[in-house]
Design an enzyme around this catalytic site. Structure first.
Site, PDB file in Angstrom:
ATOM      1  N   HIS A   9      -4.444 -14.465   9.041  1.00 11.18           N
ATOM      2  CA  HIS A   9      -3.904 -13.763   9.902  1.00 11.18           C
ATOM      3  C   HIS A   9      -4.011 -12.038  10.614  1.00 11.18           C
ATOM      4  O   HIS A   9      -3.712 -10.799  10.144  1.00 11.18           O
ATOM      5  CB  HIS A   9      -2.964 -13.293   8.619  1.00 11.18           C
ATOM      6  CG  HIS A   9      -2.087 -14.331   7.543  1.00 11.18           C
ATOM      7  ND1 HIS A   9      -1.273 -15.785   8.038  1.00 11.18           N
ATOM      8  CD2 HIS A   9      -2.523 -15.390   6.475  1.00 11.18           C
ATOM      9  CE1 HIS A   9      -1.040 -16.397   7.642  1.00 11.18           C
ATOM     10  NE2 HIS A   9      -1.698 -16.127   6.915  1.00 11.18           N
ATOM     11  N   PRO A  17       0.886  -1.317   0.219  1.00 11.77           N
ATOM     12  CA  PRO A  17       0.184   0.444   0.196  1.00 11.77           C
ATOM     13  C   PRO A  17       0.808   1.140  -0.584  1.00 11.77           C
ATOM     14  O   PRO A  17       1.694   1.369   0.900  1.00 11.77           O
ATOM     15  CB  PRO A  17      -0.723  -0.303   1.413  1.00 11.77           C
ATOM     16  CG  PRO A  17      -0.840  -1.528   1.841  1.00 11.77           C
ATOM     17  CD  PRO A  17       0.809  -2.163   1.423  1.00 11.77           C
ATOM     18  N   GLU A  18       0.690   1.898  -0.846  1.00 18.16           N
ATOM     19  CA  GLU A  18       1.264   3.392  -1.463  1.00 18.16           C
ATOM     20  C   GLU A  18      -0.133   4.691  -1.274  1.00 18.16           C
ATOM     21  O   GLU A  18      -0.913   3.912  -0.162  1.00 18.16           O
ATOM     22  CB  GLU A  18       1.952   3.447  -2.675  1.00 18.16           C
ATOM     23  CG  GLU A  18       2.888   2.543  -3.037  1.00 18.16           C
ATOM     24  CD  GLU A  18       3.280   2.553  -3.850  1.00 18.16           C
ATOM     25  OE1 GLU A  18       3.290   3.696  -5.094  1.00 18.16           O
ATOM     26  OE2 GLU A  18       3.539   1.072  -4.952  1.00 18.16           O
TER      27      GLU A  18
END
Ligand SMILES: [Zn+2]
Length: 268
Positions: free
Chosen positions: A91, A2-3
């Protein structure tokens, strides 16, 4: 990974939780806690006052002196779901129950991300470069950080101390849009190229936010939904594909340790 556009998309989708009170916080793994200035359990009973973003970090402002800073690493997700819905994903490492009928889920298979419970988050942001979507990100600033630098422009764009929030996807896309080769020494860019590049950076980041980010494998927004900017990518991940402008097969090189896609014909 993710940016900026992906983290901004998550931020916007989680905004409806501003004002909610944290009822409970539970960890399934505590090694995702990267820093704690205070006991994580002390957030129970506190309001979410604001949700901000700096670079690739998401910042939940709680009561004065209490912030929760989330970084999604390579594969992290941070999203809301109905309080009563069962958590079926694997997770999941942290669950925050709110008083508005939702819970916030932090999930991260590869665990390069993490959460920080900080009294003052500015300590991790003070050495970060300017925000590319802020008015402070000017041609002059980009010119200054490039001046006399021999490092490849692609590598400089990824340096969070220079510009905050750009990663491999948007560096490749912005350089293609600006018609600049990623391996050019940053200091070799002429003023007209600096101008084009700054415009291109703003353009691709904003376009991606408008499409709610890029989903290759892992990224999901705050509703756990995929983004759509992957449909509009020009070069990133397009190994062996033709350039959309000239038709020549795109080149793939490793620059500064990162795989980079560009057009040898269109980018100079
Ligand atoms: Zn081309």
């Amino acid at each position: 990974m993710p940016e900026l556009p992906e983290v901004e998309t998550i931020r916007r989708s989680l905004l409806e939780n501003v004002g909610a009170v944290i009822k409970d916080i539970k960890f399934r793994r505590t090694d995702i806690i990267k820093a704690q200035d205070y006991e994580p359990a002390s957030v129970i009973g506190q309001h979410i006052r604001e949700i901000r973003r700096r670079g690739k970090y998401l910042i939940m402002e709680l009561e004065p002196g209490y912030t929760l800073v989330v970084h999604l690493g390579m594969t992290g997700r941070f999203y809301m779901q109905d309080e009563n819905a069962e958590i079926s994903a694997s997770h999941v490492h942290m669950v925050i129950s709110l008083d508005n009928g939702y819970k916030l889920i932090y999930l991260d298979p590869r665990r390069f991300g993490g959460v920080r419970f900080l009294t003052d988050p500015e300590c991790i942001f003070c050495r970060m470069g300017r925000e590319p979507l802020s008015p402070e990100f000017t041609d002059r600033y980009l010119q200054e950080i490039c001046r006399d630098r021999k490092v490849a422009i692609k590598t400089l764009l990824l340096n969070q101390h220079c510009i905050a929030g750009i990663g491999n996807i948007y560096a490749d896309e912005a350089l293609f849009d600006a018609r600049i080769r990623p391996d050019r020494p940053a200091g070799s860019l002429r003023p007209a190229e600096i101008k084009r590049l700054r415009k291109a950076i703003v353009k691709v980041l904003q376009a991606s936010i408008n499409q709610r980010g890029t989903t290759f494998r892992d990224f999901r927004d705050g509703y756990n939904k995929s983004g759509e900017f992957q449909e509009l990518l020009q070069v990133y991940g397009k190994t062996d594909c033709p350039c959309k402008i000239c038709g020549q097969i795109l080149k793939k090189d490793v620059i500064g340790g990162r795989s980079s896609h560009y057009c040898e014909h269109c980018q100079k």
